[in-house]
Design a protein around this motif. Structure first.
Motif, PDB file in Angstrom:
ATOM      1  N   ILE A  10       0.868  -1.174   0.000  1.00 28.58           N
ATOM      2  CA  ILE A  10       0.000   0.000   0.000  1.00 28.58           C
ATOM      3  C   ILE A  10       0.906   1.225   0.000  1.00 28.58           C
ATOM      4  N   SER A  11       0.314   2.399  -0.127  1.00 33.29           N
ATOM      5  CA  SER A  11       1.093   3.635  -0.260  1.00 33.29           C
ATOM      6  C   SER A  11       1.201   4.351   1.085  1.00 33.29           C
ATOM      7  N   TYR A  12       2.446   4.544   1.525  1.00 36.00           N
ATOM      8  CA  TYR A  12       2.748   5.276   2.755  1.00 36.00           C
ATOM      9  C   TYR A  12       3.004   6.731   2.371  1.00 36.00           C
ATOM     10  N   ALA A  13       2.283   7.662   2.982  1.00 42.00           N
ATOM     11  CA  ALA A  13       2.422   9.087   2.654  1.00 42.00           C
ATOM     12  C   ALA A  13       3.260   9.791   3.723  1.00 42.00           C
ATOM     13  N   TYR A  14       4.320  10.441   3.283  1.00 38.84           N
ATOM     14  CA  TYR A  14       5.251  11.106   4.205  1.00 38.84           C
ATOM     15  C   TYR A  14       4.906  12.572   4.441  1.00 38.84           C
ATOM     16  N   PRO A  38      11.781   2.672  -2.055  1.00 35.62           N
ATOM     17  CA  PRO A  38      12.031   3.960  -2.718  1.00 35.62           C
ATOM     18  C   PRO A  38      10.871   4.921  -2.489  1.00 35.62           C
ATOM     19  N   VAL A  39      11.173   6.208  -2.625  1.00 36.52           N
ATOM     20  CA  VAL A  39      10.172   7.256  -2.421  1.00 36.52           C
ATOM     21  C   VAL A  39       9.912   7.955  -3.749  1.00 36.52           C
ATOM     22  N   ARG A  40       8.647   8.236  -4.035  1.00 33.13           N
ATOM     23  CA  ARG A  40       8.272   8.906  -5.276  1.00 33.13           C
ATOM     24  C   ARG A  40       7.277  10.021  -4.954  1.00 33.13           C
ATOM     25  N   LEU A  41       6.940  10.820  -5.963  1.00 27.93           N
ATOM     26  CA  LEU A  41       6.020  11.936  -5.788  1.00 27.93           C
ATOM     27  C   LEU A  41       4.721  11.674  -6.530  1.00 27.93           C
ATOM     28  N   VAL A  51       2.804  18.452  -4.254  1.00 25.04           N
ATOM     29  CA  VAL A  51       2.979  17.012  -4.408  1.00 25.04           C
ATOM     30  C   VAL A  51       2.899  16.316  -3.052  1.00 25.04           C
ATOM     31  N   VAL A  52       2.722  14.999  -3.114  1.00 23.02           N
ATOM     32  CA  VAL A  52       2.775  14.167  -1.906  1.00 23.02           C
ATOM     33  C   VAL A  52       3.876  13.139  -2.099  1.00 23.02           C
ATOM     34  N   ALA A  53       4.789  13.056  -1.146  1.00 23.15           N
ATOM     35  CA  ALA A  53       5.846  12.046  -1.183  1.00 23.15           C
ATOM     36  C   ALA A  53       5.298  10.746  -0.615  1.00 23.15           C
ATOM     37  N   VAL A  54       5.421   9.667  -1.376  1.00 22.38           N
ATOM     38  CA  VAL A  54       4.869   8.378  -0.973  1.00 22.38           C
ATOM     39  C   VAL A  54       5.873   7.273  -1.270  1.00 22.38           C
ATOM     40  N   GLY A  55       5.610   6.108  -0.700  1.00 18.44           N
ATOM     41  CA  GLY A  55       6.403   4.921  -0.986  1.00 18.44           C
ATOM     42  C   GLY A  55       5.622   3.673  -0.640  1.00 18.44           C
TER      43      GLY A  55
END
Length: 282
Positions: A10-14, A38-41, A51-55
């Motif tokens: 699932i997507s973890y939002a930082y 890895p972390v993406r936007l 943007v939201v940084a997620v991984g």
């Protein structure tokens, strides 16, 4: 575990961040997030600069029951918190960020995108309000034992203890009474330190959040935590803030001041009257 398998991750939002020139991806290259992922936007077409940084994270670890158990595991919690903080600090070194709460997760990136579309204006306004601001943490600790020891040290070497001629029982009661008095004095000194610190901090800060004093495992170090405040300070005043707050408590016995920062504005990411961000879990 496959990153693209929605049944496993699932997507973890930082954090929500400003990406005005589209270069924020560079800050995330090779940066390990929670679960070393890895972390993406995630961004929207309507307002691509927010943007939201997620991984990806293992779904089994962040389902409600599993997460509740994990939050009792201090080693697991510390590992997640360190990764969470690492990502936010990497972003904050380049831009303004709104840190999200630890363990904020969504079913997938599309759910994150929908959340961003719904709240993008509010996020954009808050990012503008926090531009060029940093957070400092200020804790005040009472160290009553230190006050008692200081009083004992102040006694002249050839001066007899005040309970030297008392019976053992009365001497014990006398020492306990002295300890209580020392503790009361320490709390009064802590109140005096708190007033001085607040006056010094307000000369630089634009906002303050009063957190609950830390206790138990969270209260590391000697003494009892009696003040646990966060201050929002313009970057240009950051070092002056730190110096003036430390100076404000000088010469007050039995009190210890701890200052941490500068941090991304964790305590100020949402206005005081904002609705909480929904936590979407599988």
């Amino acid at each position: 575990m496959s990153e693209t398998d929605s049944h496993e991750t699932i997507s973890y939002a930082y954090a929500v961040a400003r990406d005005a020139d589209g270069s924020l991806e560079d800050a995330l290259v090779g940066l390990p997030g929670v679960a070393d992922a890895p972390v993406r936007l995630v961004r929207t077409a309507q307002q691509a600069d927010v943007v939201v940084a997620v991984g990806p994270v293992p779904a089994q670890d962040f389902q409600e029951d599993a997460l509740r158990a994990h939050l009792e595991d201090l080693d697991w919690l510390e590992s997640v918190a360190r990764a969470h903080h690492r990502v936010i600090e990497a972003l904050a070194a380049r831009t303004t960020v709104l840190p999200l709460r630890l363990a904020t997760v969504y079913l997938d990136d599309e759910r994150v995108r929908l959340m961003l579309e719904t709240r993008r204006e509010a996020f954009a306004d808050r990012l503008s309000a926090l531009d060029a601001q940093v957070e400092w943490g200020v804790k005040i600790f009472v160290e009553a034992s230190g006050t008692a020891e200081a009083a004992e040290t102040a006694r002249q070497p050839d001066e007899a203890p005040p309970d030297a001629d008392l019976s053992p029982g009365r001497a014990y009661l006398s020492r306990r009474r002295a300890q209580r008095h020392a503790r009361d004095d320490a709390y009064r000194d802590a109140e005096r330190a708190a007033r001085r610190v607040e006056d010094a901090a307000r000369a630089h800060a634009v906002d303050r959040v009063q957190h609950r004093p830390q206790q138990g495992e969270l209260a590391r170090g000697p003494g009892e935590n009696v003040v646990n405040d966060a201050y929002l300070v313009p970057q240009e005043h950051a070092e002056s803030f730190r110096a003036d707050v430390l100076r404000a408590a000088e010469g007050i016995p039995g009190v210890r001041i701890e200052i941490t920062g500068p941090w991304a504005p964790y305590s100020f990411a949402a206005p005081a009257d904002a609705e909480p961000l929904e936590r979407a879990t599988p």
